[in-house]
Design an enzyme around this catalytic site. Structure first.
Site, short mmCIF file in Angstrom:
data_model
loop_
_atom_site.label_atom_id
_atom_site.label_comp_id
_atom_site.label_asym_id
_atom_site.label_seq_id
_atom_site.Cartn_x
_atom_site.Cartn_y
_atom_site.Cartn_z
N PHE A 50 -12.61 -34.54 78.09
CA PHE A 50 -13.65 -34.49 79.11
C PHE A 50 -14.36 -33.12 79.24
O PHE A 50 -13.39 -32.21 79.45
CB PHE A 50 -13.06 -34.70 80.46
CG PHE A 50 -14.12 -34.89 81.59
CD1 PHE A 50 -14.89 -36.13 81.58
CD2 PHE A 50 -14.53 -33.76 82.44
CE1 PHE A 50 -15.91 -36.18 82.97
CE2 PHE A 50 -15.25 -33.92 83.27
CZ PHE A 50 -16.19 -35.18 83.52
N ASP A 66 -11.52 -25.43 75.79
CA ASP A 66 -11.97 -25.86 77.37
C ASP A 66 -10.93 -25.53 78.16
O ASP A 66 -10.03 -26.43 78.30
CB ASP A 66 -12.95 -27.19 77.20
CG ASP A 66 -13.26 -27.67 78.62
OD1 ASP A 66 -12.67 -27.03 79.52
OD2 ASP A 66 -13.93 -28.72 78.66
N LYS A 97 -13.51 -24.31 87.72
CA LYS A 97 -12.71 -24.64 88.62
C LYS A 97 -11.92 -23.79 89.58
O LYS A 97 -12.34 -23.30 90.56
CB LYS A 97 -11.29 -25.45 88.04
CG LYS A 97 -12.19 -26.87 87.67
CD LYS A 97 -11.05 -28.12 87.29
CE LYS A 97 -11.75 -29.28 86.91
NZ LYS A 97 -12.14 -30.32 87.71
C1 PLP Z 1 -11.58 -29.85 80.88
C2 PLP Z 1 -12.57 -29.90 81.72
N1 PLP Z 1 -13.94 -29.38 81.36
C3 PLP Z 1 -15.22 -29.73 81.97
C4 PLP Z 1 -15.31 -30.04 83.23
C5 PLP Z 1 -16.74 -30.09 83.89
O1 PLP Z 1 -16.39 -29.29 84.86
P1 PLP Z 1 -17.61 -29.30 86.19
O2 PLP Z 1 -17.34 -30.51 87.18
O3 PLP Z 1 -17.11 -28.05 87.07
O4 PLP Z 1 -18.79 -29.32 85.57
C6 PLP Z 1 -14.25 -30.60 83.81
C7 PLP Z 1 -14.05 -31.18 85.02
O5 PLP Z 1 -13.16 -31.99 85.70
C8 PLP Z 1 -12.81 -30.64 82.99
O6 PLP Z 1 -11.78 -30.94 83.35
#
Ligand code: PLP
Length: 397
Positions: free
Chosen positions: A138, A223, A252
């Site tokens: 994700f 990420d 986050k």
């Molecule tokens: C690993 C990871 N990358 C990217 C995102 C996307 O972040 P945002 O919702 O702040 O765009 C998330 C959100 O849950 C995530 O868990």
């Protein structure tokens, strides 16, 4: 305004893209939140791994008050001290040499993907633009990040997706070796897959990816939007692996709930982001950077990642004890305060049952309950959460 009317208005006025719990939260303090009927809950969701210092931490609230009364926003065409201090602190506490600020996780990943394309073209070869990501990952909801996300359910209806992305199974080095070629600009992975089901890779996986990138020249992007900021029991998830990425994305928990994203990278990669090549109006305002500085300073100063490692082990041990007498639990896995409980049945009804018993938890995929408590959670609150989970899981068995 009464709760019933607000719920009706929610159904009527919001776009219908969220599946929401039928409660209206009004206040939070530490690990606890209260709904509009005065019911108290233990919040093991932290806004999906955001409020790592707990709700309304006094240092964060103080920083918000002070920063809001000092200088809320100026453009990135000017320098501001909080942004400089935050970039310096992130660099001093990580592998990185440079930092770009934005507003969310997806935007941090967008920056990393754009950086990888420009780096590939300018430093490697004109046709090196491909990103290899993993199934079940994700990475966000923008068109590029939803393309990078290896889950068709998030992509459905938004086709055509962006060109230049490949996916291979997570935790499969051989598959990654086969996928990386003379078109690859970067490998993009989460050090632990969060949303995809809390999957912790084998110890040799991230070092194997590092070696592949070293050999091919591709950038290694981690990420750490969910795994970063102490969540896994170290400040950064990659610290468990013994290797470092070339690029890392954060969001986050970085400002404990005030929206922020960041893309951290090595000097060599940063050099392609020449003046005017990328930017963000709201990225790294003095306001949000002051709040992030307060958050990071508290986290490091109070050794909260270590605390998450210690108490996370207790939570995991407690869950494994529950598992030993309960066939509904197939697996308990994770690191620190990012824990997945894989079930033999759908997780959503159990998440609802936990809520009805005073514990807010998340799902991750169809059959995994995900726990992401604040790093400040008290041992007694862990005991209480375990008691609720034991009860709910026993009834599900
Ligand atoms: C690993 C990871 N990358 C990217 C995102 C996307 O972040 P945002 O919702 O702040 O765009 C998330 C959100 O849950 C995530 O868990």
């Amino acid at each position: 305004m009464d709760t019933k009317t607000l719920m009706e208005w929610s159904t009527r006025y919001h776009t219908p893209n969220y599946g929401r719990s039928p409660i209206l939260l009004v206040r939070g303090e530490g690990t606890r939140v209260w709904d509009s009927d005065g019911r108290e809950y233990l919040d093991f969701t932290t806004g999906i791994a955001v409020t790592a210092l707990g709700h309304c931490h006094p240092v964060v609230t103080g920083a918000i008050r002070e920063a809001a009364a000092t200088l809320l926003h100026v453009s990135n065409i000017f320098h501001t001290a909080p942004q400089i201090h935050l970039a310096k602190m992130l660099v001093e506490h990580s592998f990185a040499d440079r930092v770009f600020f934005c507003n969310s996780g997806a935007e941090a990943n967008e920056a990393a993907l754009k950086l990888a394309r420009k780096y590939g073209k300018e430093k490697l070869a004109t046709d090196r633009y491909e990103i290899v990501a993993t199934h079940n990952s994700f990475h966000g909801r923008t068109l590029a990040t939803v393309t990078a996300t290896g889950q068709p359910k998030y992509q459905h209806g938004f086709e055509p997706l962006m060109p230049g992305f490949k996916h291979v199974p997570y935790n499969d080095l051989r598959a990654m070796e086969r996928a990386v070629d003379n078109r690859t600009a970067a490998i993009l992975v989460e050090p632990i897959q969060g949303e995809g089901g809390v999957h912790v890779p084998a110890d040799d996986y991230l070092p194997g990816l590092r070696k592949l990138c070293d050999e091919s020249g591709a950038l290694l992007i981690f990420d750490e939007i969910q795994t970063g900021m102490g969540r896994t029991g170290k400040l950064w998830g990659y610290e468990h692996s013994g290797v470092e990425p070339d690029v890392m994305t954060l969001a986050k928990a970085l400002a404990n709930g005030v929206p922020i994203g960041a893309m951290l990278c090595r000097e060599e990669a940063a050099s392609v982001l020449t003046a005017g090549s990328h930017g963000s109006t709201f990225g790294g305002t003095p306001f949000v950077c002051s709040v992030a500085l307060a958050t990071l300073t508290t986290m490091v100063g109070e050794k909260l990642p270590e605390r998450a490692a210690r108490l996370g082990r207790e939570l995991m041990d407690g869950l494994r004890a529950i598992q030993s007498g309960n066939p509904v639990i197939k697996d308990v896995r994770g690191r620190g305060f990012l824990i997945g409980i894989e079930l033999a049945k759908p997780a959503a009804p159990l998440m609802d049952a936990c809520r009805d018993n005073g514990l807010l938890v998340l799902t991750a995929g169809e059959k995994v309950l995900r726990l992401a408590p604040p790093l400040v959670t008290e041992p007694a609150q862990i005991t209480r959460a375990l008691a609720i989970l034991k009860d709910v899981l026993a009834k599900a068995g």
